[in-house]
Design an enzyme around this catalytic site. Structure first.
Site, PDB file in Angstrom:
ATOM      1  N   HIS A 242     -63.995 121.474  55.881  1.00  0.00           N
ATOM      2  CA  HIS A 242     -64.543 121.413  54.524  1.00  0.00           C
ATOM      3  C   HIS A 242     -65.087 120.040  54.155  1.00  0.00           C
ATOM      4  O   HIS A 242     -65.664 119.881  53.078  1.00  0.00           O
ATOM      5  CB  HIS A 242     -63.516 121.902  53.493  1.00  0.00           C
TER       6      HIS A 242
ATOM      7  N   SER B 271     -57.811 114.880  53.338  1.00  0.00           N
ATOM      8  CA  SER B 271     -58.278 115.997  54.166  1.00  0.00           C
ATOM      9  C   SER B 271     -59.089 115.459  55.333  1.00  0.00           C
ATOM     10  O   SER B 271     -59.967 114.608  55.156  1.00  0.00           O
ATOM     11  CB  SER B 271     -59.158 116.942  53.346  1.00  0.00           C
TER      12      SER B 271
END
Length: 277
Positions: free
Chosen positions: A86, A215
């Protein structure tokens, strides 16, 4: 398994590496209800010019619509940076593929406009992910990479990769280090470590404190006191991404399984491979 590289030689050894990084496996695992994951145990890394911290990069992502986001990546080869899927492809953040990503190895925030970039930075417009992520954004497949035009990894080094079995992973002490938004606005690197709680076919669940912006960070182990860092997953999710039927409060990463290791190797080879290949 692949072989890591510490980058340009240095006689200085990181004190943070000695004091913070965990190695080997833990003792008996306490029942999940005794886990305290909401106490912040992250430690700031100030020696970002030394391995392994310099192998970890702050990311500045930009989408076609101008929207920006921050994340974390890490070198797996001279010109290849692994990250979460992502961070390179997100319908939510970018409406699809990111348009450009600035990769900043070992960024050291100063709290001013003059953040220290010990290895400068490099921008890229070339990214890869797996079909299952780009087509369905399936959390089990949330892995991607950034292809660079210059071999920055020769200078900063890269992580070794391993596809360890669930039996090998359970009980391991894992490390996660990246650039969170809540501390330093993505300009300061923070490390935390704890034990593996659960392993599923494609995911790794652990009691390690993280926040948005981390992330894409490496999840790594040291098999013993003298062994190099060995990446086993790509951090991607907080506790909200943990299935309730596992019965644990944990953050998680897509695992490096043989299929993923093959794909990461393919991406490195696409960028020219490792020295000696």
């Amino acid at each position: 398994m692949t072989v890591g590289h510490e980058g340009a030689a240095t006689t200085e050894v990181s004190r943070s590496l000695k004091q913070l990084v965990v190695k080997g496996k833990s003792g008996p695992i306490a029942p999940p209800f005794e886990t305290v994951i909401d106490r912040d145990d992250r430690s700031r890394i100030l020696e970002t010019d030394l391995p392994p911290w310099r192998m970890i990069c702050a990311l500045r992502m930009r989408g076609p619509n101008g929207a920006g986001a921050i994340g974390t990546g890490w070198f797996i080869g001279p010109k290849t940076v692994a990250t979460a899927g992502h961070c390179v492809f997100s319908n939510y953040f970018f409406g699809g593929w990111a348009s450009s990503i600035e990769v900043i190895p070992g960024l050291l925030g100063t709290g001013a406009d003059s953040d220290v970039r010990p290895y400068t930075s490099v921008s890229s417009q070339q990214f890869s992910s797996v079909d299952r992520w780009t087509e369905a954004e399936d959390a089990d497949f949330d892995i991607g990479c950034i292809h660079l035009s210059e071999p920055k990894g020769d200078e900063v080094g890269w992580f070794a990769l391993a596809a360890l079995s669930p039996e090998e992973l359970i009980g391991y002490l894992v490390n996660v280090s990246g650039y969170p938004a809540d501390r330093g606005a993505g300009a300061e690197q923070y490390h935390s470590s704890n034990r593996v709680l659960r392993v599923t076919e494609r995911r790794l669940f652990y009691e390690v404190d993280t926040y948005g912006g981390q992330s894409g960070a490496p999840v790594w182990v040291h098999e013993d006191e003298g062994s190099p860092p060995l990446a086993v997953g790509v951090h991607a999710y907080g506790v909200g991404g943990t299935p309730s039927d596992l019965g644990v409060v944990a953050n998680s990463a897509p695992r490096i399984i043989p299929e993923v290791l093959a794909r990461l190797t393919e991406w490195v080879e696409q960028d020219g491979g490792w020295p000696g290949d």
